[in-house]
Scaffold this motif. Structure first.
Motif, PDB file in Angstrom:
ATOM      1  N   ASP A  18      -0.205  -2.820  -0.318  1.00 29.43           N
ATOM      2  CA  ASP A  18      -1.003  -1.666  -0.743  1.00 29.43           C
ATOM      3  C   ASP A  18      -1.644  -0.983   0.457  1.00 29.43           C
ATOM      4  N   ILE A  19      -2.190  -1.761   1.375  1.00 30.34           N
ATOM      5  CA  ILE A  19      -2.800  -1.189   2.577  1.00 30.34           C
ATOM      6  C   ILE A  19      -1.765  -0.426   3.397  1.00 30.34           C
ATOM      7  N   ALA A  20      -0.587  -1.026   3.561  1.00 31.77           N
ATOM      8  CA  ALA A  20       0.455  -0.408   4.387  1.00 31.77           C
ATOM      9  C   ALA A  20       1.042   0.851   3.764  1.00 31.77           C
ATOM     10  N   THR A  21       0.981   0.967   2.460  1.00 35.13           N
ATOM     11  CA  THR A  21       1.526   2.165   1.812  1.00 35.13           C
ATOM     12  C   THR A  21       0.495   3.277   1.657  1.00 35.13           C
ATOM     13  N   ASN A  22      -0.783   2.961   1.867  1.00 34.28           N
ATOM     14  CA  ASN A  22      -1.827   3.959   1.590  1.00 34.28           C
ATOM     15  C   ASN A  22      -2.769   4.230   2.753  1.00 34.28           C
ATOM     16  N   THR A  23      -2.558   3.592   3.897  1.00 29.80           N
ATOM     17  CA  THR A  23      -3.464   3.734   5.035  1.00 29.80           C
ATOM     18  C   THR A  23      -2.671   4.102   6.274  1.00 29.80           C
TER      19      THR A  23
END
Length: 253
Positions: free
Chosen positions: A79-84
């Motif tokens: 989630d972090i890698a897809t949204n940050t």
């Protein structure tokens, strides 16, 4: 001695000169995330190590980059890698559904995926034959995403966990019929449980379409500058050319 207020003033002045806010400057720092996926990434005695971790650390050393690597449940890391912005995630299967969601560096480890069983007589001729069975998965990992893409569903024929070792436990307890996993991870966990993979674990079905020759890769979030991605790609090429990559790989075989 530099006074704190002067340092803050200089930093703020630099931010204004670049047309950025202070939070924006802070966001420019590279963040690296991964999961507990032995033998590729794992924490031993409080230290993050593993085949892929050592390769990433070698690349950081090669290009002179400093960054902290954080290990967390895969769903959170993904989630972090897809949204940050400015996030590197490893080591991740490069599947069709993920292709356009990241800026890919390259493969850093090879692996094959299977549906594993404890029953030597359970042999599947196709994925369709697995629909009537219960399969252990890890939330949002490549195996689970692949099966969902093939029409399987969590809560019906998929039982999702946050940790890979939980899935082998489910298999041992008879709560599931199958376990989807990449082979090095499955073998490592079985050995860690004090058992012989050759005697305990059986390949019910090979999943050639999952990952395939691309293996496990490093990838950046889409909002990461292309120059950053290229620096890491060049760093990987250099540690391969120097033999450092092969040395790390042999260590974990």
């Amino acid at each position: 001695m530099k006074r704190p207020w002067r340092c803050a003033y200089l930093l703020e002045s630099l931010a204004l000169l670049l047309g950025l806010s202070l939070p924006a400057l802070a966001e420019e720092k590279l963040r690296i995330v991964t999961e507990e996926l032995p033998p590729f990434n794992m924490t031993i005695d409080g230290h993050l190590t593993g085949l892929c971790t050592e390769i990433v650390e070698a690349i950081l050393d090669e290009i002179g980059e400093t960054a902290t690597i954080q290990s967390m449940p895969w769903a959170r890391a993904y989630d972090i890698a897809t949204n940050t912005e400015n996030v590197l995630i490893y080591c991740m299967a490069r599947t069709a559904s993920r292709e356009l969601k990241f800026k890919w560096v390259d493969t850093i480890a090879q692996t094959d995926w299977y549906l594993f069983s404890l029953n030597p007589n359970l042999r599947l001729n196709s994925l369709d034959e697995a629909r009537r069975l219960q399969i252990a998965t890890v939330k949002d990992d490549a195996g689970e995403q692949y099966l969902i893409g093939q029409g399987f569903a969590v809560g019906q024929n998929l039982q999702s966990s946050n940790k890979y070792e939980h899935n082998y436990e489910k298999l041992l307890l008879g709560r599931v019929d199958l376990w989807i996993a990449n082979e090095p991870n499955a073998v490592y966990l079985v050995r860690s449980a004090g058992q012989d993979p050759a005697q305990t674990l059986h390949r019910a079905l090979a999943l050639a379409n999952l990952g395939g020759a691309r293996g496990l890769s490093m990838a950046f979030s889409l909002k990461t500058p292309d120059a950053t991605v290229e620096r890491f790609r060049t760093g990987l090429q250099k540690i391969r050319a120097s033999g450092r990559y092969d040395t790390i790989t042999r260590k974990w075989q």
